[in-house]
Design an enzyme around this catalytic site. Sequence first.
Site, PDB file in Angstrom:
ATOM      1  N   ASP A   1       0.837  -1.190   0.000  1.00 23.87           N
ATOM      2  CA  ASP A   1       0.000   0.000   0.000  1.00 23.87           C
ATOM      3  C   ASP A   1       0.884   1.256   0.000  1.00 23.87           C
ATOM      4  O   ASP A   1       1.883   1.318   0.725  1.00 23.87           O
ATOM      5  CB  ASP A   1      -0.866  -0.035   1.274  1.00 23.87           C
ATOM      6  CG  ASP A   1      -1.950   1.010   1.286  1.00 23.87           C
ATOM      7  OD1 ASP A   1      -2.786   1.002   0.364  1.00 23.87           O
ATOM      8  OD2 ASP A   1      -1.963   1.842   2.222  1.00 23.87           O
TER       9      ASP A   1
ATOM     10  N   GLU B   1       1.790  -0.331  -4.970  1.00 22.80           N
ATOM     11  CA  GLU B   1       0.823   0.672  -5.422  1.00 22.80           C
ATOM     12  C   GLU B   1       1.612   1.959  -5.645  1.00 22.80           C
ATOM     13  O   GLU B   1       2.047   2.595  -4.682  1.00 22.80           O
ATOM     14  CB  GLU B   1      -0.261   0.897  -4.356  1.00 22.80           C
ATOM     15  CG  GLU B   1      -1.305   1.877  -4.809  1.00 22.80           C
ATOM     16  CD  GLU B   1      -2.063   2.571  -3.680  1.00 22.80           C
ATOM     17  OE1 GLU B   1      -3.161   3.070  -3.940  1.00 22.80           O
ATOM     18  OE2 GLU B   1      -1.552   2.638  -2.538  1.00 22.80           O
TER      19      GLU B   1
HETATM   20  C1  NOJ Z   1      -4.493   2.889  -0.877  1.00 20.12           C
HETATM   21  C2  NOJ Z   1      -5.636   1.969  -0.600  1.00 20.12           C
HETATM   22  O1  NOJ Z   1      -5.933   1.260  -1.775  1.00 20.12           O
HETATM   23  C3  NOJ Z   1      -6.777   2.850  -0.146  1.00 20.12           C
HETATM   24  O2  NOJ Z   1      -7.990   2.148  -0.084  1.00 20.12           O
HETATM   25  C4  NOJ Z   1      -6.407   3.448   1.181  1.00 20.12           C
HETATM   26  O3  NOJ Z   1      -7.424   4.351   1.588  1.00 20.12           O
HETATM   27  C5  NOJ Z   1      -5.083   4.201   1.086  1.00 20.12           C
HETATM   28  N1  NOJ Z   1      -4.082   3.496   0.361  1.00 20.12           N
HETATM   29  C6  NOJ Z   1      -4.532   4.452   2.460  1.00 20.12           C
HETATM   30  O4  NOJ Z   1      -4.091   3.261   3.027  1.00 20.12           O
END
Ligand code: NOJ
Length: 536
Positions: free
Chosen positions: A216, A275
């Site tokens: 993440d 990500e």
């Molecule tokens: C990316 C995640 O996919 C999202 O759902 C989340 O709110 C943020 N990161 C913070 O962790």
Amino acid sequence: MGRGARSLESAATEESWWRSATFYQVYVPSFADSDGDGVGDLEGVRSRLGYLELLGVDALWLTPFYPSPMVDNGYDVANPRGVDPRFGDLDAFDALVTEAHAHGIKITIDLVPNHVSYRHPWFTEALGAAAGSQERDRFLFRDGKGEHGEEPPNNWVSAFGGQAWTQVDEPDGQWYLHLFAPEQPDLNWENTDVRQDFERTMRFWLDRGVDGFRIDVAHGMAKPAELPDMDLRAATSIGGDEYFDPRFNNDGVHRIHEFFRSVLDAYPGTMATGELWTFDDERFGRYLGPDQLHLGFNFRLVLTHFDADALHTAIDQSLAAPLRAGVPATWALGNHDIWRQVSRYGDGEVGVRRARSMALVELALPGVAYLYNGEELGLPNVDLPPEAVTDPSMPDSRGQSRDAARVPIPWQDNTPPFGFSTTADTWLPMPAEWAALTVESQLEDPSSTLSLYRAALELRREHSAFSGSEIDWYGSPAGCFAFRRAPSEDDEGAGGLVCVLNTSASPVDLPPGELLLSSADLVDGQLPPDAAAWLA
Ligand code: NOJ
């Protein structure tokens, strides 16, 4: 595409199973509820493994199921080495891993290293400790500006809207940083406790048999020591690359990825996908490679409208950096943070047609594909009543929250909860119109979106035309494109799959070749508008 890039296909071995895998993102709260509380859970996922095998995916990405106050649906982790009771327990997790492996499906899970929940014991300790203490040093606490420290330490804004700093109560009134909700304090990766604890967490799950992680906010974590002000224009520009944005993509982040990689390398056959919200190729490429991430999501397709030229450019740009780094590109058309593609492409019948055609584009491209649960059913966004929304982020410019794309999966029957749960009081309400979109109603219908995905995934897995880590473009009529999978110098196999997309308003002729699959019926041998076809 340039020749001479390192071979991707020929390097795929048992250990690098992920190089051309199809991942399926299970948004755990919304997939399948086994205990009737209206929230999906791990046992629910286990009970649907037969479906996932039938669909034909290689691996799952499970979104967070860790103990959490659920301010951000689990991305606010209070204990990274446990299971929240609403999702099950460690036994349920172990059973899921074992059974998924028996079905030939790998399991990857979320690792959330940028922040924790304000209910994590570390944060409670930090609040009770003095400024400058070891407890506070695990986070980013700073004195405020202004005569009495009444202003935040800098001008950073949170990704969810509003300022990225919250002031704690007396006695010292320091501020702490949170790039997301105030209930998600950012961790200080300069603190050795943080690193050690993440190693423990990774090993904890790897020892239980997980095959990898989705990381993440993988472009977050590292913050520059002096915490300079940001250019506030970056706050509203997705990816933020054109403006100075010290919140993300700091050089120090690569040391953190090196560390994650060293942990993973001790577990052969495991991997991580980051990500990464950056659209600068050079910067993006630095996250990939033998001492960095195995894979990095690129979100260019998600941000590109349904136009052949724009999509052609997005595909070329998406391939460039991973090919240079010697890793496969990682494609996605949706996830739990983004409008569902059916709605992005115009909703209704046209939205479904376009989403089906884009599924064939995505699954034809060399590299890794991530599907988001429900896209194989052609689910649209749901216009939820404001009181149903739980998402902490500000509604987008069109007034929708991310929950619009998170409504539970309809499995069977004619009325909500459509077999998702035994209670109709599901955590987000399910629309009655979804009776026509259930798995049950689509499974035996050869023209359904589910049947299209199944056929596409089977071909992608089994047909030799899908080899080749590069693509060559053909000249095409306006509003269309056609590409061919092409081997790089040392790829094995000849590739040869041709994918044609028609975003124009008129039917077009197809190039010669055997038609393998099309997202819509041909009309007098021609590909109709808003459709794609595969030929070999
Ligand atoms: C990316 C995640 O996919 C999202 O759902 C989340 O709110 C943020 N990161 C913070 O962790």
